[in-house]
Design a protein around this motif. Sequence first.
Motif, PDB file in Angstrom:
ATOM      1  N   ILE A   1     -39.085  44.111 -18.843  1.00 29.39           N
ATOM      2  CA  ILE A   1     -37.807  44.134 -18.119  1.00 29.39           C
ATOM      3  C   ILE A   1     -37.383  45.574 -17.831  1.00 29.39           C
ATOM      4  CG2 ILE A   1     -35.355  43.494 -18.245  1.00 29.39           C
ATOM      5  CD1 ILE A   1     -36.227  41.161 -20.098  1.00 29.39           C
ATOM      6  N   ARG A   2     -37.479  46.415 -18.838  1.00 27.63           N
ATOM      7  CA  ARG A   2     -37.060  47.821 -18.685  1.00 27.63           C
ATOM      8  C   ARG A   2     -37.830  48.555 -17.610  1.00 27.63           C
ATOM      9  NH1 ARG A   2     -36.154  50.420 -24.669  1.00 27.63           N
ATOM     10  NH2 ARG A   2     -34.132  49.452 -25.068  1.00 27.63           N
ATOM     11  N   SER A   3     -39.125  48.260 -17.520  1.00 27.99           N
ATOM     12  CA  SER A   3     -39.963  48.990 -16.553  1.00 27.99           C
ATOM     13  C   SER A   3     -39.829  48.432 -15.138  1.00 27.99           C
ATOM     14  CB  SER A   3     -41.421  48.929 -16.996  1.00 27.99           C
ATOM     15  OG  SER A   3     -41.833  47.572 -16.969  1.00 27.99           O
ATOM     16  N   GLY A   4     -39.060  47.342 -15.001  1.00 23.06           N
ATOM     17  CA  GLY A   4     -38.874  46.756 -13.683  1.00 23.06           C
ATOM     18  C   GLY A   4     -39.972  45.785 -13.288  1.00 23.06           C
ATOM     19  N   ASN A   5     -40.918  45.507 -14.191  1.00 23.18           N
ATOM     20  CA  ASN A   5     -41.974  44.538 -13.899  1.00 23.18           C
ATOM     21  C   ASN A   5     -41.506  43.097 -14.052  1.00 23.18           C
ATOM     22  OD1 ASN A   5     -43.997  46.381 -13.260  1.00 23.18           O
ATOM     23  ND2 ASN A   5     -44.418  46.734 -15.437  1.00 23.18           N
ATOM     24  N   SER A   6     -40.351  42.939 -14.648  1.00 20.37           N
ATOM     25  CA  SER A   6     -39.790  41.597 -14.814  1.00 20.37           C
ATOM     26  C   SER A   6     -38.266  41.740 -14.830  1.00 20.37           C
ATOM     27  CB  SER A   6     -40.291  40.983 -16.125  1.00 20.37           C
ATOM     28  OG  SER A   6     -39.792  39.672 -16.268  1.00 20.37           O
ATOM     29  N   THR A   7     -37.591  40.598 -14.847  1.00 17.91           N
ATOM     30  CA  THR A   7     -36.127  40.624 -14.934  1.00 17.91           C
ATOM     31  C   THR A   7     -35.696  39.689 -16.056  1.00 17.91           C
ATOM     32  OG1 THR A   7     -35.931  38.762 -13.421  1.00 17.91           O
ATOM     33  CG2 THR A   7     -35.842  40.974 -12.442  1.00 17.91           C
ATOM     34  N   ALA A   8     -34.458  39.865 -16.482  1.00 20.13           N
ATOM     35  CA  ALA A   8     -33.914  38.975 -17.503  1.00 20.13           C
ATOM     36  C   ALA A   8     -33.965  37.532 -17.002  1.00 20.13           C
ATOM     37  CB  ALA A   8     -32.485  39.382 -17.851  1.00 20.13           C
ATOM     38  N   ARG A   9     -33.605  37.334 -15.713  1.00 23.20           N
ATOM     39  CA  ARG A   9     -33.631  35.982 -15.144  1.00 23.20           C
ATOM     40  C   ARG A   9     -35.044  35.383 -15.207  1.00 23.20           C
ATOM     41  NH1 ARG A   9     -32.046  31.829 -11.320  1.00 23.20           N
ATOM     42  NH2 ARG A   9     -29.837  32.272 -11.514  1.00 23.20           N
ATOM     43  N   ALA A  10     -36.044  36.172 -14.818  1.00 25.65           N
ATOM     44  CA  ALA A  10     -37.421  35.664 -14.832  1.00 25.65           C
ATOM     45  C   ALA A  10     -37.852  35.304 -16.257  1.00 25.65           C
ATOM     46  CB  ALA A  10     -38.378  36.700 -14.231  1.00 25.65           C
ATOM     47  N   GLU A  11     -37.464  36.112 -17.226  1.00 23.04           N
ATOM     48  CA  GLU A  11     -37.851  35.852 -18.623  1.00 23.04           C
ATOM     49  C   GLU A  11     -37.159  34.590 -19.160  1.00 23.04           C
ATOM     50  OE1 GLU A  11     -40.260  37.228 -20.186  1.00 23.04           O
ATOM     51  OE2 GLU A  11     -40.628  38.883 -18.790  1.00 23.04           O
ATOM     52  N   VAL A  12     -35.881  34.456 -18.811  1.00 20.51           N
ATOM     53  CA  VAL A  12     -35.134  33.285 -19.271  1.00 20.51           C
ATOM     54  C   VAL A  12     -35.687  32.016 -18.610  1.00 20.51           C
ATOM     55  CG1 VAL A  12     -32.877  32.135 -19.125  1.00 20.51           C
ATOM     56  CG2 VAL A  12     -33.019  34.494 -19.921  1.00 20.51           C
ATOM     57  N   GLU A  13     -35.942  32.095 -17.312  1.00 19.98           N
ATOM     58  CA  GLU A  13     -36.495  30.916 -16.606  1.00 19.98           C
ATOM     59  C   GLU A  13     -37.846  30.515 -17.183  1.00 19.98           C
ATOM     60  OE1 GLU A  13     -36.338  32.136 -12.509  1.00 19.98           O
ATOM     61  OE2 GLU A  13     -34.460  31.027 -12.144  1.00 19.98           O
ATOM     62  N   ALA A  14     -38.690  31.522 -17.453  1.00 20.75           N
ATOM     63  CA  ALA A  14     -40.025  31.228 -17.992  1.00 20.75           C
ATOM     64  C   ALA A  14     -39.909  30.606 -19.391  1.00 20.75           C
ATOM     65  CB  ALA A  14     -40.862  32.499 -18.040  1.00 20.75           C
ATOM     66  N   ALA A  15     -38.987  31.120 -20.191  1.00 16.92           N
ATOM     67  CA  ALA A  15     -38.825  30.591 -21.559  1.00 16.92           C
ATOM     68  C   ALA A  15     -38.347  29.136 -21.508  1.00 16.92           C
ATOM     69  CB  ALA A  15     -37.842  31.453 -22.347  1.00 16.92           C
ATOM     70  N   ILE A  16     -37.403  28.846 -20.610  1.00 19.97           N
ATOM     71  CA  ILE A  16     -36.891  27.476 -20.492  1.00 19.97           C
ATOM     72  C   ILE A  16     -37.991  26.541 -19.987  1.00 19.97           C
ATOM     73  CG2 ILE A  16     -35.255  26.003 -19.221  1.00 19.97           C
ATOM     74  CD1 ILE A  16     -33.222  28.340 -19.516  1.00 19.97           C
ATOM     75  N   GLU A  17     -38.798  27.035 -19.093  1.00 24.40           N
ATOM     76  CA  GLU A  17     -39.922  26.232 -18.595  1.00 24.40           C
ATOM     77  C   GLU A  17     -40.902  25.912 -19.726  1.00 24.40           C
ATOM     78  OE1 GLU A  17     -43.207  27.112 -15.266  1.00 24.40           O
ATOM     79  OE2 GLU A  17     -41.134  27.553 -14.636  1.00 24.40           O
ATOM     80  N   ARG A  18     -41.188  26.910 -20.563  1.00 30.81           N
ATOM     81  CA  ARG A  18     -42.087  26.675 -21.704  1.00 30.81           C
ATOM     82  C   ARG A  18     -41.463  25.673 -22.676  1.00 30.81           C
ATOM     83  NH1 ARG A  18     -42.892  32.460 -21.093  1.00 30.81           N
ATOM     84  NH2 ARG A  18     -41.262  32.864 -22.629  1.00 30.81           N
ATOM     85  N   ALA A  19     -40.147  25.789 -22.869  1.00 30.72           N
ATOM     86  CA  ALA A  19     -39.458  24.853 -23.775  1.00 30.72           C
ATOM     87  C   ALA A  19     -39.557  23.432 -23.238  1.00 30.72           C
ATOM     88  CB  ALA A  19     -37.993  25.266 -23.932  1.00 30.72           C
ATOM     89  N   GLU A  20     -39.389  23.278 -21.931  1.00 33.39           N
ATOM     90  CA  GLU A  20     -39.437  21.932 -21.329  1.00 33.39           C
ATOM     91  C   GLU A  20     -40.842  21.339 -21.411  1.00 33.39           C
ATOM     92  OE1 GLU A  20     -37.556  22.866 -17.618  1.00 33.39           O
ATOM     93  OE2 GLU A  20     -35.536  22.441 -18.398  1.00 33.39           O
ATOM     94  N   LYS A  21     -41.847  22.200 -21.301  1.00 36.54           N
ATOM     95  CA  LYS A  21     -43.243  21.731 -21.405  1.00 36.54           C
ATOM     96  C   LYS A  21     -43.584  21.290 -22.825  1.00 36.54           C
ATOM     97  CE  LYS A  21     -45.892  23.847 -17.705  1.00 36.54           C
ATOM     98  NZ  LYS A  21     -46.126  25.225 -17.311  1.00 36.54           N
ATOM     99  N   ALA A  22     -42.936  21.926 -23.805  1.00 40.28           N
ATOM    100  CA  ALA A  22     -43.275  21.669 -25.218  1.00 40.28           C
ATOM    101  C   ALA A  22     -42.363  20.625 -25.844  1.00 40.28           C
ATOM    102  CB  ALA A  22     -43.201  22.976 -26.003  1.00 40.28           C
ATOM    103  N   VAL A  23     -41.711  19.824 -25.017  1.00 38.91           N
ATOM    104  CA  VAL A  23     -40.665  18.925 -25.503  1.00 38.91           C
ATOM    105  C   VAL A  23     -41.192  17.909 -26.530  1.00 38.91           C
ATOM    106  CG1 VAL A  23     -40.820  17.189 -23.651  1.00 38.91           C
ATOM    107  CG2 VAL A  23     -38.607  17.673 -24.709  1.00 38.91           C
ATOM    108  N   SER A  24     -42.490  17.585 -26.475  1.00 43.47           N
ATOM    109  CA  SER A  24     -43.041  16.590 -27.403  1.00 43.47           C
ATOM    110  C   SER A  24     -43.020  17.072 -28.855  1.00 43.47           C
ATOM    111  CB  SER A  24     -44.466  16.221 -26.996  1.00 43.47           C
ATOM    112  OG  SER A  24     -45.313  17.328 -27.178  1.00 43.47           O
TER     113      SER A  24
END
Lengths: 98, 464
Positions: free
Chosen positions: B10-33
Amino acid sequence: MSSISLDDVKKLGDLSALKVTDEEAVVLQKELEQILNYVAQLSEVDTEGVVPTYDVHYLHSVMRDDTVIDYGVSQDDLLKNAPARRGAQVEVPKVLDV
Amino acid sequence: MTITEVRDRIRSGNSTARAEVEAAIERAEKAVSYNALLSITKDRALVRADAIDIRLRSGEDIGELAGVPFIAKDNMLVFGTPTTAASKILENFEAPFQAECIERLEAAGAICIGKANLDAFAHGGSTENSAFGVTKNPVDATRVAGGSSGGSAASVALGIVPFALGSDTGGSIREPASFCGVVGFKPTYGTVSRYGVVAMASSTDVIGPITSTVDDAMLVTKIMAGKDEKDVTTLPENTMLRPAKAVKTYGIVKEWLEGVDSEVKIATEKAIEAIRAQGHEVREVSLPTLHYALAVYYVVVPAEVASNLARYDGIRYGQRVEAASLSDLYTDTRHAGFMPENKRRILIGNYVLSSGYYDAYYKQAAKVRTRIIEEFEKAFEQCDVLIGAVSPVPAFTIGERTDDPLQMYLADVMTVPASLAGLPAISVPITPTRAGLPIGLQIVGRRMADVDVLMAARDIEGVS
């Protein structure tokens, strides 16, 4: 060996403001007896003259100035979790039979 | 996934807080089982992420965790989330204020994306006592993730977030961390404020991180630590800021290798060899009173549980079962709202506190607790840290121990001593079993020597 009767289980339920059904009491009687028999081994330890520890920091009453501190929590926020309310009051069943 | 990786992206500008949060929520939804999470708070997390991204773009220095997503155990109050403690009685409870540990992490830029499963009111070592179903072990879904912070440990092991928060009353951070193959740190009692965290046993409850590296555990604890006027038991000094002292002498606690599963023993001995090979002095120590620690724990903790859970009466908050009289309202509400393990502990607690039994059980346990503390102090005259297994067994199968509460308690035998004495303790992954089940090594340090424990853990991390 500690032995606990069904009556004891019910009495503990009363002390704990917890309804215990007859079915539950049968299971709990066995479980509580087993747990209490396990912890009864504490009587083997010589604790003559040992001071009990209730708190690892040995804190006594921690005092602060008697002033109002605003924690930023509103009355409405606190009351929104009340199961039944009337205005700014929590509603409960009648306590006294008159 | 480590905190520094995410933060640096995030600091280096290669990602954003939004992208990290969205990716984490997506991983959480995939691992729901795996049932690691009880709630996901997408809207609030994204609002916070966008705000952080705007501030970062304007060049503002937000903090050490800017944009890093995390998960809190569901016994911690977080705005915009239900806080259920995995119980029916708090099923619809909404946080009217935030836990201090969450406030401090958010002030450093971290973003809570959801709440993790636990044993109801943190009573248990397997999350099988959750009112909302068991959390499955990420390594083997037929097994438990441990508990009570099972959802937190599984979330990190599944790679959903780089860190999660747990609470540890008798091993509830360390045991699930060892079962899931991640790092779990229980700081010294009083290091992190418990304001806004559902109380279990006030004389041993501690908040701590679950992470994939020791460095990350150190970083998160440092941010949360320090005096809080809202929790009078917090220490005046932030001991996480102390300089590290060299850890020279390791004490192998004889009682923490006895009666353990053979593969746990082999892995622990291999770790001890690695410590020796690093040039550290290793000596065996014996603390005979540890034999009684579990009995002390299962008197003291139920007593405190019975008192702390008295507040759940269906009046001011939480689920209420309507009844004709006020006393029936109390007893029916509590009957419907608590899980069987909660009830056992409340009943045992009120038994050992009742007149006639108080001296023989509660007071005697408090005295044996003093003896245990004294034995630890003596051991620390010869050793800088003490080591042993975390749990006598690797993750057990779901349902294996649920019919026998005492058998379940026995899994806590090596984690409760550090809790009773308020000492810092960590579980760090070592060689897994042949079947690939994770095993943790426990390192316990002197009171307030949290940094030393973490440094020792860093030495063994990845070596054994």
